[in-house]
Design an enzyme around this catalytic site. Structure first.
Site, short mmCIF file in Angstrom:
data_model
loop_
_atom_site.label_atom_id
_atom_site.label_comp_id
_atom_site.label_asym_id
_atom_site.label_seq_id
_atom_site.Cartn_x
_atom_site.Cartn_y
_atom_site.Cartn_z
N GLY A 1 57.32 52.49 25.33
CA GLY A 1 56.09 53.59 24.98
C GLY A 1 56.63 53.84 23.42
O GLY A 1 55.68 54.24 22.48
N ARG B 1 62.09 54.15 20.30
CA ARG B 1 62.98 53.46 21.27
C ARG B 1 62.93 51.94 20.79
O ARG B 1 63.91 51.13 20.99
CB ARG B 1 62.56 53.80 22.68
CG ARG B 1 63.51 53.26 23.64
CD ARG B 1 63.04 53.33 25.03
NE ARG B 1 62.71 54.64 25.41
CZ ARG B 1 61.56 55.07 26.36
NH1 ARG B 1 60.88 54.16 26.87
NH2 ARG B 1 61.44 56.31 26.39
N ARG C 1 50.44 52.20 11.50
CA ARG C 1 50.38 53.49 12.46
C ARG C 1 51.90 53.83 12.96
O ARG C 1 51.99 54.61 14.01
CB ARG C 1 49.36 53.34 13.58
CG ARG C 1 48.20 53.03 13.07
CD ARG C 1 47.20 52.97 14.33
NE ARG C 1 45.66 52.80 13.63
CZ ARG C 1 44.60 53.35 14.07
NH1 ARG C 1 44.64 54.62 14.86
NH2 ARG C 1 43.52 53.09 13.67
N ARG D 1 57.27 45.91 30.14
CA ARG D 1 57.16 47.55 29.92
C ARG D 1 58.44 48.23 30.04
O ARG D 1 59.03 47.87 31.28
CB ARG D 1 56.21 48.14 30.27
CG ARG D 1 56.17 49.68 30.43
CD ARG D 1 54.76 50.34 30.44
NE ARG D 1 55.17 51.81 31.06
CZ ARG D 1 55.62 52.89 30.29
NH1 ARG D 1 55.91 52.51 29.04
NH2 ARG D 1 55.95 53.87 30.75
N ILE D 2 59.13 48.80 29.27
CA ILE D 2 60.38 49.46 29.47
C ILE D 2 60.05 51.22 29.22
O ILE D 2 60.17 51.20 28.01
CB ILE D 2 61.74 48.93 28.67
CG1 ILE D 2 61.30 48.59 27.41
CG2 ILE D 2 62.00 47.70 29.77
CD1 ILE D 2 62.53 48.40 26.55
N GLY D 3 59.91 51.48 30.12
CA GLY D 3 59.36 53.46 29.93
C GLY D 3 59.89 54.23 30.81
O GLY D 3 60.95 53.88 31.49
N SER D 4 59.65 55.55 30.56
CA SER D 4 59.93 56.56 31.37
C SER D 4 59.14 56.94 32.32
O SER D 4 57.64 56.70 32.38
CB SER D 4 60.32 57.88 30.41
OG SER D 4 58.99 57.93 29.85
N GLU E 1 51.10 53.81 31.68
CA GLU E 1 50.78 52.61 30.73
C GLU E 1 50.37 51.27 31.68
O GLU E 1 49.85 50.47 31.25
CB GLU E 1 51.60 52.43 29.98
CG GLU E 1 51.55 53.18 28.69
CD GLU E 1 52.24 54.51 28.96
OE1 GLU E 1 52.12 55.65 28.16
OE2 GLU E 1 53.15 54.48 29.77
N SER F 1 62.84 59.96 33.97
CA SER F 1 63.31 60.98 32.84
C SER F 1 63.04 62.37 33.34
O SER F 1 63.47 63.32 32.69
CB SER F 1 62.18 60.75 31.66
OG SER F 1 60.61 60.82 32.05
N ASP F 2 62.27 62.43 34.26
CA ASP F 2 62.20 63.92 34.99
C ASP F 2 61.50 63.87 36.46
O ASP F 2 61.15 62.66 37.08
CB ASP F 2 60.95 64.58 34.03
CG ASP F 2 59.64 64.06 34.01
OD1 ASP F 2 58.77 64.30 34.91
OD2 ASP F 2 59.53 62.91 33.24
N ARG G 1 65.47 60.44 25.95
CA ARG G 1 64.58 59.25 26.39
C ARG G 1 64.42 57.98 25.43
O ARG G 1 64.14 57.05 25.62
CB ARG G 1 63.08 59.73 26.46
CG ARG G 1 63.05 61.13 27.56
CD ARG G 1 61.80 61.37 27.26
NE ARG G 1 61.77 62.94 28.36
CZ ARG G 1 60.61 63.35 29.24
NH1 ARG G 1 59.46 62.63 29.20
NH2 ARG G 1 60.60 64.32 29.89
#
Length: 239
Positions: free
Chosen positions: A22, A26, A45, A89-92, A184, A206-207, A220
């Site tokens: 995201g 990262r 952007r 996708r590699i996310g939190s 996502e 992450s939490d 993160r």
């Protein structure tokens, strides 16, 4: 040719497999830490994208931004206009159960969501969409080879980060079996269905909504390396 959100003119400069965090920073961290012969392919952007090689394989990494509308735009353009075959996708994510600890890695088998994204796209009226099994199998083999434990299961893709009812996650966990929440993957899976492509989602906790533990923004961005390495080493064809 370039799209409204990706400035790359030559689609041969993007790999068939794209890793998609995201956070664009990262993506920058992954490119600078793991890839060789790196070329930046997008800066529109500040949604940074890069192509390089990893152990001789061509691979791209690009940020998606936060939320389904954002990843919906970028993943669709990659699938539809740049001939990308697979997006991981590699996310939190935030844990919905005390069985998940900070930094644990979760592999999504499916994403459940209240979102109307898939229905609006004209893809499906279902509230749960599956990840691509063949990609998940490759990710599991990679994790096993690296000796990294992963948790598999359904995840929650939410349109809302700050819910007024902070305990609502308990009902979602019980009714839909969701291990954790992110924002996502449901849209990514919908776009894979819409274009006939492949998609998967690896997450790092992450939490926790249960214990209220959390990681910092810098952690993160830079500390979720196990998830990154599983994705980088997965033998997804074509790479």
């Amino acid at each position: 040719m370039a799209t409204p959100h990706i400035e790359l003119e030559d689609k041969s400069k993007i790999a068939k497999t794209v890793l998609m965090p995201g956070d664009p920073l990262r993506a920058k961290f992954i490119a600078e830490t793991y890839l060789e012969n790196v070329e930046q392919i997008n800066g529109v952007r500040n949604m940074f994208g890069y192509t390089g090689t990893y152990k001789g394989k061509k691979i791209s990494v690009m940020g998606s931004g936060m939320g389904m509308p954002s990843i919906g735009i970028y993943s669709y353009e990659l699938f539809k206009f740049y001939d990308v075959e697979t997006i991981i996708r590699i996310g939190s994510a935030g844990a919905y159960t005390d069985k998940l600890n900070l930094y644990d890695v979760v592999l999504s088998t499916a994403a459940w969501s209240e979102s109307s994204y898939a229905k609006t796209m004209g893809v499906s009226s279902k509230k749960k969409l599956n990840a691509t099994k063949s990609v998940n199998s490759a990710l599991k083999r990679s994790a096993k080879k690296l000796g990294i434990e992963i948790h598999e299961g359904v995840i929650h893709s939410s349109d809302v980060f700050y819910r007024i009812n902070g305990d609502e996650f308990k009902d979602i966990h019980e009714k839909h079996g969701c291990l954790c929440v992110e924002m996502e993957s449901f849209a990514l899976f919908a776009n894979a269905l819409a274009t006939g492509k492949k998609a998967a989602c690896l997450l790092t906790i992450s939490d926790s909504l249960v214990t209220h533990e959390l990681t910092s923004a810098k952690e993160r961005q830079e500390a979720f390396t196990r998830m990154m390495e599983i994705a980088l080493n997965a033998k997804v064809w074509p790479f």
